[in-house]
Design an enzyme around this catalytic site. Structure first.
Site, PDB file in Angstrom:
ATOM      1  N   CYS A 128      96.200 -17.338  -3.364  1.00  0.00           N
ATOM      2  CA  CYS A 128      95.165 -16.536  -2.963  1.00  0.00           C
ATOM      3  C   CYS A 128      94.717 -15.488  -2.310  1.00  0.00           C
ATOM      4  O   CYS A 128      96.582 -16.015  -1.143  1.00  0.00           O
ATOM      5  CB  CYS A 128      93.833 -17.183  -2.601  1.00  0.00           C
ATOM      6  SG  CYS A 128      91.891 -16.549  -3.352  1.00  0.00           S
ATOM      7  N   LYS A 208      86.036 -23.802 -10.686  1.00  0.00           N
ATOM      8  CA  LYS A 208      85.914 -24.129  -9.183  1.00  0.00           C
ATOM      9  C   LYS A 208      83.581 -22.484  -8.922  1.00  0.00           C
ATOM     10  O   LYS A 208      84.394 -21.724 -10.013  1.00  0.00           O
ATOM     11  CB  LYS A 208      86.585 -22.571  -9.200  1.00  0.00           C
ATOM     12  CG  LYS A 208      86.632 -22.066  -7.091  1.00  0.00           C
ATOM     13  CD  LYS A 208      87.700 -21.566  -6.566  1.00  0.00           C
ATOM     14  CE  LYS A 208      87.046 -20.897  -5.221  1.00  0.00           C
ATOM     15  NZ  LYS A 208      88.706 -20.964  -4.536  1.00  0.00           N
ATOM     16  N   LYS A 261      86.684 -28.122  -8.587  1.00  0.00           N
ATOM     17  CA  LYS A 261      86.236 -28.535  -7.268  1.00  0.00           C
ATOM     18  C   LYS A 261      84.617 -27.640  -7.395  1.00  0.00           C
ATOM     19  O   LYS A 261      84.827 -26.372  -7.889  1.00  0.00           O
ATOM     20  CB  LYS A 261      87.495 -27.454  -6.210  1.00  0.00           C
ATOM     21  CG  LYS A 261      87.109 -25.996  -6.556  1.00  0.00           C
ATOM     22  CD  LYS A 261      88.164 -25.920  -5.637  1.00  0.00           C
ATOM     23  CE  LYS A 261      88.033 -25.132  -4.609  1.00  0.00           C
ATOM     24  NZ  LYS A 261      88.312 -24.471  -3.189  1.00  0.00           N
ATOM     25  N   SER A 287      86.117 -29.349   1.520  1.00  0.00           N
ATOM     26  CA  SER A 287      85.185 -28.992   3.258  1.00  0.00           C
ATOM     27  C   SER A 287      84.217 -29.707   3.470  1.00  0.00           C
ATOM     28  O   SER A 287      83.805 -30.449   4.123  1.00  0.00           O
ATOM     29  CB  SER A 287      85.357 -27.653   3.980  1.00  0.00           C
ATOM     30  OG  SER A 287      85.006 -26.248   2.947  1.00  0.00           O
ATOM     31  N   TYR A 326      90.500 -34.076   2.472  1.00  0.00           N
ATOM     32  CA  TYR A 326      90.222 -34.140   3.531  1.00  0.00           C
ATOM     33  C   TYR A 326      90.775 -35.610   4.986  1.00  0.00           C
ATOM     34  O   TYR A 326      91.035 -35.819   5.685  1.00  0.00           O
ATOM     35  CB  TYR A 326      89.776 -33.138   4.318  1.00  0.00           C
ATOM     36  CG  TYR A 326      89.781 -31.706   3.846  1.00  0.00           C
ATOM     37  CD1 TYR A 326      90.475 -31.057   4.436  1.00  0.00           C
ATOM     38  CD2 TYR A 326      88.514 -31.449   3.038  1.00  0.00           C
ATOM     39  CE1 TYR A 326      91.000 -29.722   4.181  1.00  0.00           C
ATOM     40  CE2 TYR A 326      88.782 -29.452   2.163  1.00  0.00           C
ATOM     41  CZ  TYR A 326      89.868 -28.790   3.482  1.00  0.00           C
ATOM     42  OH  TYR A 326      90.284 -28.248   2.849  1.00  0.00           O
TER      43      TYR A 326
HETATM   44  C1  PBG Z   1      90.384 -19.495  -1.582  1.00  0.00           C
HETATM   45  C2  PBG Z   1      90.064 -20.922  -1.501  1.00  0.00           C
HETATM   46  C3  PBG Z   1      88.770 -22.123  -1.091  1.00  0.00           C
HETATM   47  C4  PBG Z   1      88.887 -23.287  -1.269  1.00  0.00           C
HETATM   48  C5  PBG Z   1      90.267 -23.574  -1.495  1.00  0.00           C
HETATM   49  N1  PBG Z   1      91.126 -22.043  -2.111  1.00  0.00           N
HETATM   50  C6  PBG Z   1      87.723 -21.325  -0.817  1.00  0.00           C
HETATM   51  C7  PBG Z   1      86.733 -19.674  -0.933  1.00  0.00           C
HETATM   52  O1  PBG Z   1      86.765 -20.336  -2.343  1.00  0.00           O
HETATM   53  O2  PBG Z   1      86.323 -19.349  -0.432  1.00  0.00           O
HETATM   54  C8  PBG Z   1      88.563 -23.417  -0.574  1.00  0.00           C
HETATM   55  C9  PBG Z   1      88.185 -25.299  -0.630  1.00  0.00           C
HETATM   56  C10 PBG Z   1      87.501 -25.524   0.409  1.00  0.00           C
HETATM   57  O3  PBG Z   1      85.832 -25.812   0.777  1.00  0.00           O
HETATM   58  O4  PBG Z   1      87.839 -27.355   0.706  1.00  0.00           O
HETATM   59  N2  PBG Z   1      90.082 -18.890  -2.802  1.00  0.00           N
HETATM   60 ZN    ZN Z   2      90.293 -16.968  -2.230  1.00  0.00          ZN
END
Ligand code: PBG
Ligand code: ZN
Length: 340
Positions: A128, A208, A261, A287, A326
């Site tokens: 990303c 997502k 996710k 997270s 995690y």
């Molecule tokens: C990047 C990405 C994110 C996460 C994984 N890849 C953050 C987002 O989309 O803002 C989140 C992972 C997590 O919260 O542990 N695109």
């Molecule tokens: Zn991203």
């Protein structure tokens, strides 16, 4: 008094408690078992050597330079953890996020260090640009006719494809596009194939949702959007059928694994996807899911190990075979103790 004198006789055909009577029988009939081999540990990497920056929003986790990431990988491998998911924190950001594809960036650097070791770990690289753009969005911006700014889908694909090739080149076994751009799996598959990386697999962040549960990650990765939010590319958490459609598209575009996710808010999707697709399913316990358990445990309100293993078990029960968490390192230790 009267109660004690009354003899109650019920005839029950089924007494489910028989199978809960002791630890041995519960163990015998348990339907879902976790193993370290199905766990994937997210890892945040930075450039340089000997660098360890604690991440306040993810207690127990640090941003690591490649030499320390290698040490961590050795530990994870010795515990039988299945894989690593790498996120890079660059020194410089720009409007395009070109740093994502820099072969000397922290992710390729770490991949080269790890690939040479031959550890029994699957090396996965998140693909990303939000960690690499100065505005924190997951691709370059364009100005729409009405004057608003939005991510330019097809220009984003070019950067994502270049990043995926750079990670494959550096030794990634799997690349994991997370930008939620339309066509990202197809673009990455064709770029990988055109550059001789037919053997590199794709784990698609297929479903997502635009989630508040990514908050601690954005602190960890310095990737919060500078303006607006991600709702023009990440999915509305209210939508389940759309999530299945996203998975279907990613499968058709050549995804080798499908991921959903956040995990705990997507259990219905995991269950439905398990029926519908024959690809391996992964779930990312993000997270915020970690932070909720961590924060409650710190206050003495919940048992940390119990809550971690219970949620992971539920995610597996719903249909996920691969668990990104995690808690990976600790869970592997806990499972080893349980088995001992
Ligand atoms: C990047 C990405 C994110 C996460 C994984 N890849 C953050 C987002 O989309 O803002 C989140 C992972 C997590 O919260 O542990 N695109
Ligand atoms: Zn991203």
């Amino acid at each position: 008094m009267e109660l004690l004198e009354t003899k109650t006789r019920v005839e029950l055909t089924w007494r489910p408690r028989r199978l809960r009577a002791g630890a041995a029988i519960r163990d015998l009939v348990r339907e879902t078992r976790l193993t370290p081999a199905q766990l994937v540990a997210p890892l945040f990497v930075v450039s340089g050597r000997g660098r360890r920056q604690p991440i306040p929003s993810l207690a127990g986790h640090d941003r690591l330079s490649s030499d320390l990431a290698l040490e961590k990988a050795r530990t994870l491998a010795s515990l039988g953890v299945g894989g690593l998911l790498l996120f890079g924190i660059p020194e410089h950001k720009d409007p395009i996020g070109e740093g994502a594809a820099d072969p000397s960036g922290p992710v390729p650097e770490t991949l080269r260090a790890l690939a040479g070791e031959g550890l029994p770990l699957v090396l996965i690289a998140d693909v990303c640009t939000c960690e690499y753009t100065d505005h924190g969005h997951c691709g370059p911006l364009e100005v729409l006719p009405d004057g608003r700014q939005d991510v330019d889908n097809d220009r984003a694909l070019e950067v994502l494809a270049a990043a995926a090739v750079a990670y494959a080149e550096a030794g990634a076994d799997v690349v994991a596009p997370s930008a939620m751009m339309d066509g990202q799996v197809a673009a990455i598959r064709s770029a990988l194939d055109a550059s001789g990386h037919q053997r590199t697999a794709i784990m698609a962040y297929a479903s997502k949702h635009a989630s508040f549960l990514y908050g601690p990650f954005r602190d960890a990765a310095g990737s919060a959007p500078a303006f607006g939010d991600r709702r023009s590319y990440q999915m509305d958490p209210a939508n389940g059928r759309e999530a299945l459609r996203e998975m279907e598209l990613d499968a058709a575009e050549g995804a080798d694994l499908l991921m959903v996710k956040p995990a705990i808010t997507s259990l219905d999707l995991l269950a439905r996807a398990r029926e519908r697709f024959d690809l391996p399913l992964a779930a990312y316990q993000v997270s915020g899911e970690y932070a909720m358990i961590q924060a409650a445990a710190e206050r003495g309100w919940m048992d940390r190990q119990g809550a971690a293993l219970e949620t992971l078990t539920a995610i597996a029960r719903a249909g996920a075979g691969v668990l990104i968490t995690y808690f990976a390192e600790e869970a592997a230790r806990w499972l080893a103790e349980e088995g001992a």
